[in-house]
Design a protein around this motif. Sequence first.
Motif, PDB file in Angstrom:
ATOM      1  N   ILE A  20     -11.177  13.232  -4.046  1.00 29.99           N
ATOM      2  CA  ILE A  20     -11.082  11.639  -5.477  1.00 29.99           C
ATOM      3  C   ILE A  20     -10.426  10.436  -3.984  1.00 29.99           C
ATOM      4  O   ILE A  20      -9.788  10.886  -3.338  1.00 29.99           O
ATOM      5  CB  ILE A  20      -9.340  12.033  -6.161  1.00 29.99           C
ATOM      6  N   LYS A  21     -11.211   9.205  -4.415  1.00 32.76           N
ATOM      7  CA  LYS A  21     -11.105   8.207  -3.297  1.00 32.76           C
ATOM      8  C   LYS A  21     -10.405   7.628  -4.132  1.00 32.76           C
ATOM      9  O   LYS A  21     -10.422   7.685  -4.971  1.00 32.76           O
ATOM     10  CB  LYS A  21     -13.060   7.573  -3.258  1.00 32.76           C
ATOM     11  N   ILE A  22      -9.585   7.431  -3.159  1.00 27.11           N
ATOM     12  CA  ILE A  22      -8.672   5.781  -2.794  1.00 27.11           C
ATOM     13  C   ILE A  22      -9.129   4.233  -2.782  1.00 27.11           C
ATOM     14  O   ILE A  22      -8.980   4.219  -1.722  1.00 27.11           O
ATOM     15  CB  ILE A  22      -7.482   6.185  -2.951  1.00 27.11           C
ATOM     16  N   HIS A  23      -8.750   2.993  -3.748  1.00 22.56           N
ATOM     17  CA  HIS A  23      -8.484   2.140  -3.227  1.00 22.56           C
ATOM     18  C   HIS A  23      -7.774   1.294  -3.808  1.00 22.56           C
ATOM     19  O   HIS A  23      -7.050   1.656  -4.878  1.00 22.56           O
ATOM     20  CB  HIS A  23     -10.446   1.525  -4.010  1.00 22.56           C
ATOM     21  N   SER A  24      -7.475   0.605  -3.274  1.00 24.37           N
ATOM     22  CA  SER A  24      -6.398  -0.272  -2.893  1.00 24.37           C
ATOM     23  C   SER A  24      -6.629  -2.027  -3.339  1.00 24.37           C
ATOM     24  O   SER A  24      -7.714  -2.272  -1.983  1.00 24.37           O
ATOM     25  CB  SER A  24      -4.938  -0.600  -1.757  1.00 24.37           C
ATOM     26  N   CYS A  25      -6.971  -2.942  -3.984  1.00 26.42           N
ATOM     27  CA  CYS A  25      -6.450  -4.230  -4.488  1.00 26.42           C
ATOM     28  C   CYS A  25      -6.313  -5.177  -3.601  1.00 26.42           C
ATOM     29  O   CYS A  25      -6.639  -6.052  -3.676  1.00 26.42           O
ATOM     30  CB  CYS A  25      -6.876  -4.025  -5.747  1.00 26.42           C
ATOM     31  N   VAL A  26      -5.285  -4.670  -2.845  1.00 25.50           N
ATOM     32  CA  VAL A  26      -4.569  -5.754  -1.928  1.00 25.50           C
ATOM     33  C   VAL A  26      -4.672  -6.588  -1.000  1.00 25.50           C
ATOM     34  O   VAL A  26      -5.332  -5.940   0.061  1.00 25.50           O
ATOM     35  CB  VAL A  26      -3.275  -4.315  -1.272  1.00 25.50           C
ATOM     36  N   GLY A  27      -4.697  -7.894  -0.893  1.00 28.82           N
ATOM     37  CA  GLY A  27      -5.563  -8.223   0.154  1.00 28.82           C
ATOM     38  C   GLY A  27      -6.747  -8.927  -0.043  1.00 28.82           C
ATOM     39  O   GLY A  27      -7.196  -8.637  -1.081  1.00 28.82           O
ATOM     40  N   LYS A  33       0.837  -1.178   0.126  1.00 31.38           N
ATOM     41  CA  LYS A  33      -0.004  -0.131   0.021  1.00 31.38           C
ATOM     42  C   LYS A  33       0.743   1.516   0.088  1.00 31.38           C
ATOM     43  O   LYS A  33       0.312   2.349   0.062  1.00 31.38           O
ATOM     44  CB  LYS A  33      -0.997  -0.253   0.970  1.00 31.38           C
ATOM     45  N   ILE A  34       2.355   1.487  -0.687  1.00 34.12           N
ATOM     46  CA  ILE A  34       3.348   2.476  -0.739  1.00 34.12           C
ATOM     47  C   ILE A  34       2.625   3.075  -1.371  1.00 34.12           C
ATOM     48  O   ILE A  34       2.251   4.796  -0.891  1.00 34.12           O
ATOM     49  CB  ILE A  34       4.118   1.657  -0.513  1.00 34.12           C
ATOM     50  N   THR A  35       2.354   2.866  -2.466  1.00 34.06           N
ATOM     51  CA  THR A  35       1.744   4.645  -3.032  1.00 34.06           C
ATOM     52  C   THR A  35       0.475   4.467  -3.099  1.00 34.06           C
ATOM     53  O   THR A  35       0.025   5.275  -3.533  1.00 34.06           O
ATOM     54  CB  THR A  35       1.991   3.339  -5.011  1.00 34.06           C
ATOM     55  N   THR A  36      -0.233   3.769  -2.283  1.00 33.03           N
ATOM     56  CA  THR A  36      -2.361   4.053  -1.975  1.00 33.03           C
ATOM     57  C   THR A  36      -1.175   5.435  -1.704  1.00 33.03           C
ATOM     58  O   THR A  36      -1.923   6.515  -0.526  1.00 33.03           O
ATOM     59  CB  THR A  36      -2.509   3.212  -1.102  1.00 33.03           C
ATOM     60  N   ILE A  37      -0.535   5.119   0.404  1.00 29.26           N
ATOM     61  CA  ILE A  37       0.140   6.380   0.789  1.00 29.26           C
ATOM     62  C   ILE A  37       0.089   7.788   0.571  1.00 29.26           C
ATOM     63  O   ILE A  37       0.405   8.575   0.997  1.00 29.26           O
ATOM     64  CB  ILE A  37       0.895   5.453   2.071  1.00 29.26           C
ATOM     65  N   LEU A  38       1.431   7.549  -0.134  1.00 28.45           N
ATOM     66  CA  LEU A  38       1.791   8.376  -1.255  1.00 28.45           C
ATOM     67  C   LEU A  38       1.231   9.173  -1.934  1.00 28.45           C
ATOM     68  O   LEU A  38       1.273   9.981  -2.162  1.00 28.45           O
ATOM     69  CB  LEU A  38       3.147   7.781  -2.472  1.00 28.45           C
ATOM     70  N   THR A  39       0.127   8.975  -2.774  1.00 26.65           N
ATOM     71  CA  THR A  39      -0.716   9.590  -4.044  1.00 26.65           C
ATOM     72  C   THR A  39      -2.195   9.823  -2.936  1.00 26.65           C
ATOM     73  O   THR A  39      -2.418  11.347  -2.532  1.00 26.65           O
ATOM     74  CB  THR A  39      -1.868   8.471  -4.851  1.00 26.65           C
ATOM     75  N   LYS A  40      -2.219   9.506  -1.327  1.00 26.93           N
ATOM     76  CA  LYS A  40      -3.321  10.091  -0.969  1.00 26.93           C
ATOM     77  C   LYS A  40      -1.999  12.025   0.083  1.00 26.93           C
ATOM     78  O   LYS A  40      -2.579  12.401   0.319  1.00 26.93           O
ATOM     79  CB  LYS A  40      -2.951   9.156   1.057  1.00 26.93           C
TER      80      LYS A  40
END
Length: 409
Positions: free
Chosen positions: A383-390, A365-372
């Motif tokens: 803008i809402k961010i959704h991760s596919c991880v896990g 989730k590093i790029t999720t955090i960086l973009t947030k």
Amino acid sequence: MNYLNMIPYFLCKAKKENKRFFIQFGGQGNSFFKEMQILYERNDLNEFFDVAFAAIEYCLNRDDIKSHSDIFYPEGFPLKDWLEKRKHPKENHLSICTITFPANQITQLGNLYAFIKNGYDPEEFFPYIHSTTGHSGGLQAAVIFALGKKGKDLLEIIYKFIIWYTIAGYHVQKAYGFREVPKDLLEWSLKVDREKPYPMAVVSNISFSLLEDLIEEFHEKFPDTRTFPIKISLINGKNIFVITGHPDNLALFRKFYYKYFINNNYKWNYIPVSAPFHRWDTMKEKIYDFYNDEACKNITITGKDLKIPVISFTDDAVNLQKIQNIAEYLADAMMNQVLYWDKAISPLFDVETKIDYVIDFGPGKITTILTKLALENYPTKHIKIHSCVGRAGLNHVLKKVNPEHCDES
């Protein structure tokens, strides 16, 4: 509601509410193995993993790989045995470029394949996608996605790219070698950081200019380190950077400034990868050995093949639709070019651009955090961010909904 008539959640949001999407993929240094194990449990990914295993087997059977397997694969690469828990890989082994390069890619492409197979047909979804990008090696996955392929055609290009990335890891590691860390520095690092030094490290909570000054001061104090100087190779955010250098030099840098970092709350984390990239002097002219390798030459796609814009992380934020030789560009960008994450996600900041959602395919989730964190500087952008991880992340993205209301009723 008949389940057969239900469609994936974000596709429904796109069609019913005209929502627009930005797609991103993570890069190296993530802890991918547990995520891959979760993906391997899915029955809908059997053919995907068959292709991944076949691509790795092809690479391991190449004469040049077999003749150096004791160096570049000291424990082999029995991925299927690892996933089925017949064997257990060591953490240090997973950090070798010949392993971590393809394994990271397989993890994010597993998420992507499940995404497309479970209803996100490119022909239906692409009209609602603004663009895509990837962090470092994740740019390859963005290219694969942008081709708009599905089914057997998608598996065919995945097979070629897993070979591309596995052999890229071999050429990188062959060019850089394995650098030994002196015993005293190794023992100090294990005591302080509880891990061995690597040739890449995240330094955060510090300004770019101060970090530059510290690096220059360090080189003046230890002039021998200038032969392969420490560099700021990735700019992940306003105060988040990745520095690269020989692992022994990074360990010495860490030790030299340890108390200073503690006193000023500057953060340090090694990235578990066995060669430094995003700097030209890791491979130098040896990158042409990879360009001339069949693994690279077999990727014949051009920018004109990309159905949606792919934004590079380089300083010019070039759209890869303008690039002629995609295979060579991806290698050059990952190995030689400084990474600027704000450039890669620049469409998110454009006041004229309507983007409602970011979907991140990992790994991690590093790029999720960086973009947030980057979006915090743009409070007017919702803008809402959704991760596919896990399991939870992927299941949320894949959930089926009532196409009339975009809910699960």
